[in-house]
Write a protein that holds these residues in place. Structure first.
Motif, PDB file in Angstrom:
ATOM      1  N   TRP A  42       0.805  -1.226   0.000  1.00  0.00           N
ATOM      2  CA  TRP A  42       0.000   0.000   0.000  1.00  0.00           C
ATOM      3  C   TRP A  42       0.835   1.271   0.000  1.00  0.00           C
ATOM      4  CZ3 TRP A  42      -5.154  -0.031   3.115  1.00  0.00           C
ATOM      5  CH2 TRP A  42      -5.956  -1.073   2.672  1.00  0.00           C
ATOM      6  N   GLY A  43       2.129   1.142   0.193  1.00  0.00           N
ATOM      7  CA  GLY A  43       2.975   2.324   0.250  1.00  0.00           C
ATOM      8  C   GLY A  43       2.946   2.961   1.631  1.00  0.00           C
ATOM      9  N   SER A  44       3.572   4.101   1.737  1.00  0.00           N
ATOM     10  CA  SER A  44       3.622   4.815   3.017  1.00  0.00           C
ATOM     11  C   SER A  44       2.237   5.286   3.413  1.00  0.00           C
ATOM     12  CB  SER A  44       4.546   6.024   2.914  1.00  0.00           C
ATOM     13  OG  SER A  44       5.855   5.610   2.627  1.00  0.00           O
ATOM     14  N   PRO A  45       1.927   5.251   4.713  1.00  0.00           N
ATOM     15  CA  PRO A  45       0.609   5.722   5.154  1.00  0.00           C
ATOM     16  C   PRO A  45       0.486   7.230   4.953  1.00  0.00           C
ATOM     17  CG  PRO A  45       1.991   5.181   7.035  1.00  0.00           C
ATOM     18  CD  PRO A  45       2.752   4.776   5.817  1.00  0.00           C
ATOM     19  N   ASP A  46      -0.757   7.692   4.883  1.00  0.00           N
ATOM     20  CA  ASP A  46      -1.009   9.127   4.753  1.00  0.00           C
ATOM     21  C   ASP A  46      -0.749   9.858   6.060  1.00  0.00           C
ATOM     22  OD1 ASP A  46      -1.950   9.140   1.994  1.00  0.00           O
ATOM     23  OD2 ASP A  46      -3.576   7.912   2.781  1.00  0.00           O
ATOM     24  N   LYS A  47      -0.895   9.140   7.153  1.00  0.00           N
ATOM     25  CA  LYS A  47      -0.680   9.750   8.464  1.00  0.00           C
ATOM     26  C   LYS A  47      -0.272   8.645   9.429  1.00  0.00           C
ATOM     27  CE  LYS A  47      -3.853  12.715   9.936  1.00  0.00           C
ATOM     28  NZ  LYS A  47      -5.061  13.256  10.612  1.00  0.00           N
ATOM     29  N   GLU A  49      -0.090   8.013  13.686  1.00  0.00           N
ATOM     30  CA  GLU A  49      -0.427   8.519  15.016  1.00  0.00           C
ATOM     31  C   GLU A  49      -0.017   7.497  16.055  1.00  0.00           C
ATOM     32  OE1 GLU A  49      -4.650   9.230  14.952  1.00  0.00           O
ATOM     33  OE2 GLU A  49      -4.438  11.037  13.721  1.00  0.00           O
ATOM     34  N   GLN A  50       0.049   7.935  17.291  1.00  0.00           N
ATOM     35  CA  GLN A  50       0.314   7.045  18.411  1.00  0.00           C
ATOM     36  C   GLN A  50      -0.965   6.943  19.223  1.00  0.00           C
ATOM     37  OE1 GLN A  50       3.395   5.669  18.460  1.00  0.00           O
ATOM     38  NE2 GLN A  50       2.765   4.314  20.113  1.00  0.00           N
ATOM     39  N   GLU A  51      -1.400   5.724  19.520  1.00  0.00           N
ATOM     40  CA  GLU A  51      -2.599   5.519  20.331  1.00  0.00           C
ATOM     41  C   GLU A  51      -2.283   4.453  21.371  1.00  0.00           C
ATOM     42  OE1 GLU A  51      -7.083   4.004  19.574  1.00  0.00           O
ATOM     43  OE2 GLU A  51      -6.376   5.591  18.240  1.00  0.00           O
ATOM     44  N   GLY A  52      -2.040   4.893  22.591  1.00  0.00           N
ATOM     45  CA  GLY A  52      -1.646   3.959  23.640  1.00  0.00           C
ATOM     46  C   GLY A  52      -0.330   3.306  23.288  1.00  0.00           C
ATOM     47  N   PHE A  53      -0.307   1.977  23.285  1.00  0.00           N
ATOM     48  CA  PHE A  53       0.901   1.227  22.971  1.00  0.00           C
ATOM     49  C   PHE A  53       1.070   0.960  21.479  1.00  0.00           C
ATOM     50  CE2 PHE A  53      -0.104  -0.096  27.364  1.00  0.00           C
ATOM     51  CZ  PHE A  53       1.067   0.317  27.975  1.00  0.00           C
ATOM     52  N   PHE A  54       0.143   1.458  20.679  1.00  0.00           N
ATOM     53  CA  PHE A  54       0.146   1.154  19.252  1.00  0.00           C
ATOM     54  C   PHE A  54       0.522   2.347  18.396  1.00  0.00           C
ATOM     55  CE2 PHE A  54      -3.043  -1.667  21.139  1.00  0.00           C
ATOM     56  CZ  PHE A  54      -2.489  -2.892  20.811  1.00  0.00           C
ATOM     57  N   THR A  55       1.223   2.057  17.312  1.00  0.00           N
ATOM     58  CA  THR A  55       1.423   3.023  16.251  1.00  0.00           C
ATOM     59  C   THR A  55       0.288   2.775  15.262  1.00  0.00           C
ATOM     60  OG1 THR A  55       3.810   2.954  16.543  1.00  0.00           O
ATOM     61  CG2 THR A  55       2.994   3.818  14.436  1.00  0.00           C
ATOM     62  N   VAL A  56      -0.383   3.826  14.845  1.00  0.00           N
ATOM     63  CA  VAL A  56      -1.532   3.679  13.957  1.00  0.00           C
ATOM     64  C   VAL A  56      -1.174   4.264  12.601  1.00  0.00           C
ATOM     65  CG1 VAL A  56      -3.975   4.165  13.623  1.00  0.00           C
ATOM     66  CG2 VAL A  56      -3.070   3.915  15.945  1.00  0.00           C
ATOM     67  N   TRP A  57      -1.194   3.403  11.597  1.00  0.00           N
ATOM     68  CA  TRP A  57      -0.974   3.848  10.216  1.00  0.00           C
ATOM     69  C   TRP A  57      -2.332   4.104   9.596  1.00  0.00           C
ATOM     70  CZ3 TRP A  57       3.331   0.667   7.345  1.00  0.00           C
ATOM     71  CH2 TRP A  57       4.549   0.857   7.996  1.00  0.00           C
ATOM     72  N   ILE A  58      -2.497   5.286   9.071  1.00  0.00           N
ATOM     73  CA  ILE A  58      -3.790   5.692   8.523  1.00  0.00           C
ATOM     74  C   ILE A  58      -3.667   5.898   7.017  1.00  0.00           C
ATOM     75  CG2 ILE A  58      -5.610   7.438   8.609  1.00  0.00           C
ATOM     76  CD1 ILE A  58      -4.583   8.033  11.513  1.00  0.00           C
ATOM     77  N   TYR A  59      -4.532   5.196   6.290  1.00  0.00           N
ATOM     78  CA  TYR A  59      -4.614   5.320   4.831  1.00  0.00           C
ATOM     79  C   TYR A  59      -5.975   5.921   4.495  1.00  0.00           C
ATOM     80  CZ  TYR A  59      -0.545   2.267   4.483  1.00  0.00           C
ATOM     81  OH  TYR A  59       0.718   1.730   4.578  1.00  0.00           O
ATOM     82  N   ASP A  60      -5.953   7.063   3.831  1.00  0.00           N
ATOM     83  CA  ASP A  60      -7.237   7.694   3.485  1.00  0.00           C
ATOM     84  C   ASP A  60      -7.293   8.145   2.029  1.00  0.00           C
ATOM     85  OD1 ASP A  60      -5.649   9.956   3.460  1.00  0.00           O
ATOM     86  OD2 ASP A  60      -6.765  11.004   5.018  1.00  0.00           O
TER      87      ASP A  60
END
Length: 112
Positions: A42-47, A49-60
């Motif tokens: 999918w390539g690099s995420p658009d954004k 974020e950090q949520e608790g213990f997780f890194t969140v990769w966001i694709y929009d």
């Protein structure tokens, strides 16, 4: 000769079913996998974020059509027979410290 035709017909049918990959199957295949697999497909995420213990990769960027799909509709996931996978506009992948994708969320930014 008819046996060969039957075998070829069956092989074409199996190939046809395998080529119809829904959004649900494409997204589900990443759970338990390494973030590098997602990055490669999918390539690099658009954004990020950090949520608790997780890194969140966001694709929009996909507007409901994700890489690796052929346009086949996902199975119904909602009471009205629709699929939240086919209406998703944003996918959030939750990645742990071992770089393993542990879950995802589908987001429709147009929902209230």
């Amino acid at each position: 000769m008819s046996q060969i035709i039957k075998i070829l017909s069956l092989a074409l049918l199996v190939i046809g079913f395998q080529s119809c990959v829904s959004n649900q199957k494409v997204i589900n295949q990443f759970v338990g996998g390494n973030q590098n697999e997602l990055l490669a497909r999918w390539g690099s995420p658009d954004k990020i974020e950090q949520e608790g213990f997780f890194t969140v990769w966001i694709y929009d960027r996909f507007d409901g059509r994700f890489p690796g799909t052929t346009g086949a509709k996902s199975g119904p996931t909602e009471p009205d027979g629709s699929s939240k996978y086919d209406e998703a506009r944003i996918v959030k992948f939750f990645i742990n410290s071992s770089r393993t994708i542990v879950r995802y969320e589908l987001v429709d930014p147009y929902e209230d």
